[in-house]
Design a protein around this motif. Structure first.
Motif, PDB file in Angstrom:
ATOM      1  N   GLY A 172       0.816  -1.216   0.000  1.00 58.29           N
ATOM      2  CA  GLY A 172       0.000   0.000   0.000  1.00 58.29           C
ATOM      3  C   GLY A 172       0.843   1.255   0.000  1.00 58.29           C
ATOM      4  N   ARG A 173       0.146   2.384  -0.058  1.00 55.36           N
ATOM      5  CA  ARG A 173       0.810   3.693  -0.022  1.00 55.36           C
ATOM      6  C   ARG A 173       1.221   4.004   1.412  1.00 55.36           C
ATOM      7  NH1 ARG A 173       1.700   4.416  -5.310  1.00 55.36           N
ATOM      8  NH2 ARG A 173      -0.195   4.289  -6.555  1.00 55.36           N
ATOM      9  N   LEU A 174       2.425   4.526   1.539  1.00 56.98           N
ATOM     10  CA  LEU A 174       3.006   4.744   2.857  1.00 56.98           C
ATOM     11  C   LEU A 174       2.113   5.576   3.791  1.00 56.98           C
ATOM     12  CD1 LEU A 174       5.333   4.251   4.698  1.00 56.98           C
ATOM     13  CD2 LEU A 174       6.674   5.915   3.418  1.00 56.98           C
ATOM     14  N   LYS A 175       1.565   6.676   3.273  1.00 53.22           N
ATOM     15  CA  LYS A 175       0.708   7.528   4.102  1.00 53.22           C
ATOM     16  C   LYS A 175      -0.496   6.737   4.639  1.00 53.22           C
ATOM     17  CE  LYS A 175      -1.789  11.506   5.030  1.00 53.22           C
ATOM     18  NZ  LYS A 175      -1.457  12.570   5.949  1.00 53.22           N
ATOM     19  N   GLN A 176      -1.128   5.976   3.765  1.00 52.46           N
ATOM     20  CA  GLN A 176      -2.307   5.203   4.171  1.00 52.46           C
ATOM     21  C   GLN A 176      -1.947   4.106   5.163  1.00 52.46           C
ATOM     22  OE1 GLN A 176      -3.723   4.390   0.115  1.00 52.46           O
ATOM     23  NE2 GLN A 176      -5.773   4.868   0.876  1.00 52.46           N
ATOM     24  N   VAL A 177      -0.796   3.491   4.948  1.00 53.59           N
ATOM     25  CA  VAL A 177      -0.372   2.409   5.845  1.00 53.59           C
ATOM     26  C   VAL A 177      -0.081   2.963   7.244  1.00 53.59           C
ATOM     27  CG1 VAL A 177       1.473   0.716   6.259  1.00 53.59           C
ATOM     28  CG2 VAL A 177       0.428   0.899   3.988  1.00 53.59           C
ATOM     29  N   LEU A 178       0.586   4.106   7.298  1.00 52.47           N
ATOM     30  CA  LEU A 178       0.886   4.712   8.608  1.00 52.47           C
ATOM     31  C   LEU A 178      -0.391   5.104   9.356  1.00 52.47           C
ATOM     32  CD1 LEU A 178       3.838   7.258   8.321  1.00 52.47           C
ATOM     33  CD2 LEU A 178       3.785   5.092   9.563  1.00 52.47           C
ATOM     34  N   MET A 179      -1.425   5.477   8.586  1.00 54.21           N
ATOM     35  CA  MET A 179      -2.685   5.892   9.205  1.00 54.21           C
ATOM     36  C   MET A 179      -3.626   4.714   9.479  1.00 54.21           C
ATOM     37  SD  MET A 179      -3.578   9.439   7.231  1.00 54.21           S
ATOM     38  CE  MET A 179      -5.178   9.533   7.971  1.00 54.21           C
ATOM     39  N   ASP A 180      -3.207   3.518   9.102  1.00 63.14           N
ATOM     40  CA  ASP A 180      -4.049   2.340   9.300  1.00 63.14           C
ATOM     41  C   ASP A 180      -3.909   1.854  10.752  1.00 63.14           C
ATOM     42  OD1 ASP A 180      -5.201  -0.143   9.404  1.00 63.14           O
ATOM     43  OD2 ASP A 180      -3.960  -1.042   7.827  1.00 63.14           O
ATOM     44  N   PRO A 181      -4.952   2.000  11.565  1.00 68.96           N
ATOM     45  CA  PRO A 181      -4.823   1.652  12.988  1.00 68.96           C
ATOM     46  C   PRO A 181      -4.578   0.165  13.235  1.00 68.96           C
ATOM     47  CG  PRO A 181      -7.112   2.150  12.461  1.00 68.96           C
ATOM     48  CD  PRO A 181      -6.295   2.482  11.240  1.00 68.96           C
ATOM     49  N   TYR A 182      -4.858  -0.668  12.222  1.00 61.05           N
ATOM     50  CA  TYR A 182      -4.616  -2.101  12.387  1.00 61.05           C
ATOM     51  C   TYR A 182      -3.167  -2.449  12.053  1.00 61.05           C
ATOM     52  CZ  TYR A 182      -9.594  -1.757  12.613  1.00 61.05           C
ATOM     53  OH  TYR A 182     -10.857  -1.360  12.971  1.00 61.05           O
ATOM     54  N   PHE A 183      -2.467  -1.494  11.436  1.00 59.74           N
ATOM     55  CA  PHE A 183      -1.030  -1.675  11.164  1.00 59.74           C
ATOM     56  C   PHE A 183      -0.242  -1.123  12.350  1.00 59.74           C
ATOM     57  CE2 PHE A 183       3.016  -0.118   9.372  1.00 59.74           C
ATOM     58  CZ  PHE A 183       3.487  -1.293   8.825  1.00 59.74           C
ATOM     59  N   ILE A 184      -0.472   0.151  12.649  1.00 56.77           N
ATOM     60  CA  ILE A 184       0.109   0.766  13.846  1.00 56.77           C
ATOM     61  C   ILE A 184      -0.922   1.771  14.385  1.00 56.77           C
ATOM     62  CG2 ILE A 184       1.416   2.617  12.650  1.00 56.77           C
ATOM     63  CD1 ILE A 184       3.642   1.307  14.894  1.00 56.77           C
ATOM     64  N   ALA A 185      -1.099   1.817  15.682  1.00 55.91           N
ATOM     65  CA  ALA A 185      -2.248   2.543  16.249  1.00 55.91           C
ATOM     66  C   ALA A 185      -1.915   3.991  16.609  1.00 55.91           C
ATOM     67  CB  ALA A 185      -2.736   1.812  17.503  1.00 55.91           C
ATOM     68  N   GLY A 186      -2.872   4.874  16.408  1.00 55.72           N
ATOM     69  CA  GLY A 186      -2.775   6.225  16.987  1.00 55.72           C
ATOM     70  C   GLY A 186      -2.223   7.316  16.088  1.00 55.72           C
ATOM     71  N   ILE A 187      -1.809   6.951  14.859  1.00 55.10           N
ATOM     72  CA  ILE A 187      -1.244   7.957  13.947  1.00 55.10           C
ATOM     73  C   ILE A 187      -2.309   8.342  12.921  1.00 55.10           C
ATOM     74  CG2 ILE A 187       0.531   8.416  12.203  1.00 55.10           C
ATOM     75  CD1 ILE A 187       2.319   6.424  13.690  1.00 55.10           C
ATOM     76  N   GLY A 188      -2.576   9.623  12.807  1.00 51.35           N
ATOM     77  CA  GLY A 188      -3.567  10.117  11.848  1.00 51.35           C
ATOM     78  C   GLY A 188      -2.938  11.063  10.845  1.00 51.35           C
ATOM     79  N   ASN A 189      -3.742  11.993  10.366  1.00 50.20           N
ATOM     80  CA  ASN A 189      -3.341  12.871   9.278  1.00 50.20           C
ATOM     81  C   ASN A 189      -2.148  13.766   9.602  1.00 50.20           C
ATOM     82  OD1 ASN A 189      -4.153  13.028   6.700  1.00 50.20           O
ATOM     83  ND2 ASN A 189      -5.849  14.436   7.040  1.00 50.20           N
ATOM     84  N   ILE A 190      -2.168  14.375  10.776  1.00 50.42           N
ATOM     85  CA  ILE A 190      -1.109  15.336  11.125  1.00 50.42           C
ATOM     86  C   ILE A 190       0.242  14.623  11.243  1.00 50.42           C
ATOM     87  CG2 ILE A 190      -0.236  16.956  12.881  1.00 50.42           C
ATOM     88  CD1 ILE A 190      -3.135  17.402  13.785  1.00 50.42           C
ATOM     89  N   TYR A 191       0.268  13.590  12.086  1.00 53.02           N
ATOM     90  CA  TYR A 191       1.561  12.992  12.416  1.00 53.02           C
ATOM     91  C   TYR A 191       2.117  12.132  11.293  1.00 53.02           C
ATOM     92  CZ  TYR A 191       0.572  15.344  16.679  1.00 53.02           C
ATOM     93  OH  TYR A 191       0.284  16.351  17.567  1.00 53.02           O
ATOM     94  N   SER A 192       1.264  11.559  10.438  1.00 58.15           N
ATOM     95  CA  SER A 192       1.811  10.819   9.291  1.00 58.15           C
ATOM     96  C   SER A 192       2.536  11.794   8.362  1.00 58.15           C
ATOM     97  CB  SER A 192       0.705  10.055   8.556  1.00 58.15           C
ATOM     98  OG  SER A 192      -0.346  10.921   8.186  1.00 58.15           O
ATOM     99  N   ASP A 193       1.954  12.979   8.115  1.00 56.75           N
ATOM    100  CA  ASP A 193       2.632  13.980   7.274  1.00 56.75           C
ATOM    101  C   ASP A 193       3.966  14.397   7.877  1.00 56.75           C
ATOM    102  OD1 ASP A 193       0.654  14.096   5.379  1.00 56.75           O
ATOM    103  OD2 ASP A 193      -0.137  16.051   5.961  1.00 56.75           O
ATOM    104  N   GLU A 194       3.981  14.634   9.180  1.00 57.91           N
ATOM    105  CA  GLU A 194       5.202  15.118   9.830  1.00 57.91           C
ATOM    106  C   GLU A 194       6.296  14.048   9.848  1.00 57.91           C
ATOM    107  OE1 GLU A 194       5.684  18.377  10.915  1.00 57.91           O
ATOM    108  OE2 GLU A 194       3.834  18.603   9.768  1.00 57.91           O
ATOM    109  N   ILE A 195       5.909  12.812  10.139  1.00 55.76           N
ATOM    110  CA  ILE A 195       6.892  11.711  10.189  1.00 55.76           C
ATOM    111  C   ILE A 195       7.539  11.529   8.810  1.00 55.76           C
ATOM    112  CG2 ILE A 195       7.121   9.196  10.453  1.00 55.76           C
ATOM    113  CD1 ILE A 195       4.764   9.472  12.583  1.00 55.76           C
TER     114      ILE A 195
END
Ligand SMILES: [Zn+2]
Length: 292
Positions: A172-195
């Motif tokens: 999948g696309r990195l941004k979507q994967v980081l925001m997927d709570p079943y992959f890793i929990a608690g990261i949404g729109n703001i922090y995925s962009d910053e990371i």
């Protein structure tokens, strides 16, 4: 929507203020705010005089453990946030006693649920958009709740060795994967962009193309960004406020999220751009964030 740093800040502050206190009673603006079997009446009976033992979180969910077999399970959803202070009921609504952001900031005005505490203070859920809710859950089933049971690991608790193991087979696309709570929990729109800005990775990169060094960078910056955001008490770009009604500070340190059109802080000549991925906006620098 509050993400890990905002929820963690709320939990840390609540621990200091409410653990050891007792609930006196509960009020709700309308029955729907407490989606509870037996409604507000039943909730009132169960929490009355119960001591608050513990406050903890899993991902973006807050759990307030009370004496006896139950806990309060708090869904803040899009705009909900918990506040601790003093209010008086006047002309059909709760008004903050005293001045400051609790009174002046409109984000703190929409009080949906209010718990009276035995020290004269109150714990409230303020929620402009009304998606938030507080429900009772038996202590034994918290880990088995549908919202919790299949969540991915906590990003601040996982080791690098375990983080690496999440990737083989993942697509999948990195941004979507980081925001997927079943992959890793608690990261949404703001922090995925910053990371991704710090890691130098393009949000459209495919995770299956990441090299070992990319995953290492991702892990390092995921932890750095989230730790810093907790130190700064979260981002109040949107509705989130601390339990005293104040803004967090992370929005003053953002490099990518909502920075469209601004020069990249790395001074590499890049201008922060925005694109849509799966219905969400990703903000990134086209110069130093390379697609994989
Ligand atoms: Zn750049």
């Amino acid at each position: 929507m509050p993400e890990l740093p905002e929820v963690e800040t709320t939990v840390r502050d609540l621990k200091k203020k409410i653990v050891g206190l007792r609930f006196k009673d509960v009020w709700a603006d309308r029955p729907k705010s407490v989606r509870q079997a037996g409604g507000i009446k039943n909730l009132n009976q169960i929490v009355k005089n119960k001591k608050i033992l513990k406050v903890w979180r899993r991902a973006k969910f807050i759990v307030i453990d009370i004496e006896g077999p139950n806990s309060l399970f708090v869904h803040q959803k899009i705009s909900g946030h918990l506040l601790y202070g003093r209010w008086k009921f006047e002309k059909g609504r709760w008004l903050s006693i005293g001045n400051g952001p609790m009174k002046s900031d409109p984000k703190n005005q929409h009080i949906r649920i209010l718990f009276n505490l035995n020290n004269g203070f109150q714990l409230v859920l303020a929620d402009l958009r009304r998606f938030g809710k507080i429900v009772l859950a038996n202590d034994d089933i918290i880990d088995k709740l549908p919202e919790i049971k299949n969540l991915g690991p906590e990003p601040l608790e996982i080791s690098y060795a375990d983080f690496k193991k999440l990737f083989p087979g993942k697509k999948g696309r990195l941004k979507q994967v980081l925001m997927d709570p079943y992959f890793i929990a608690g990261i949404g729109n703001i922090y995925s962009d910053e990371i991704l800005w710090f890691a130098g990775l393009h949000p459209m990169s495919r995770v299956e193309n990441l090299e070992k060094e990319n995953i290492k960078k991702l892990y390092k910056h995921m932890q750095k960004v989230l730790v810093k955001a907790v130190e700064l008490k979260g981002s109040s770009m949107d509705d989130y406020r601390t339990i005293s009604g104040r803004k967090g500070n992370f929005q003053n340190y953002q490099h990518a999220y909502h920075k469209t059109g601004e020069p990249c802080d790395k001074k590499d000549g890049g201008i922060i751009a925005r694109l849509k991925i799966g219905g969400r906006s990703a903000h990134f620098c086209p110069i130093h964030q390379k697609i994989k």
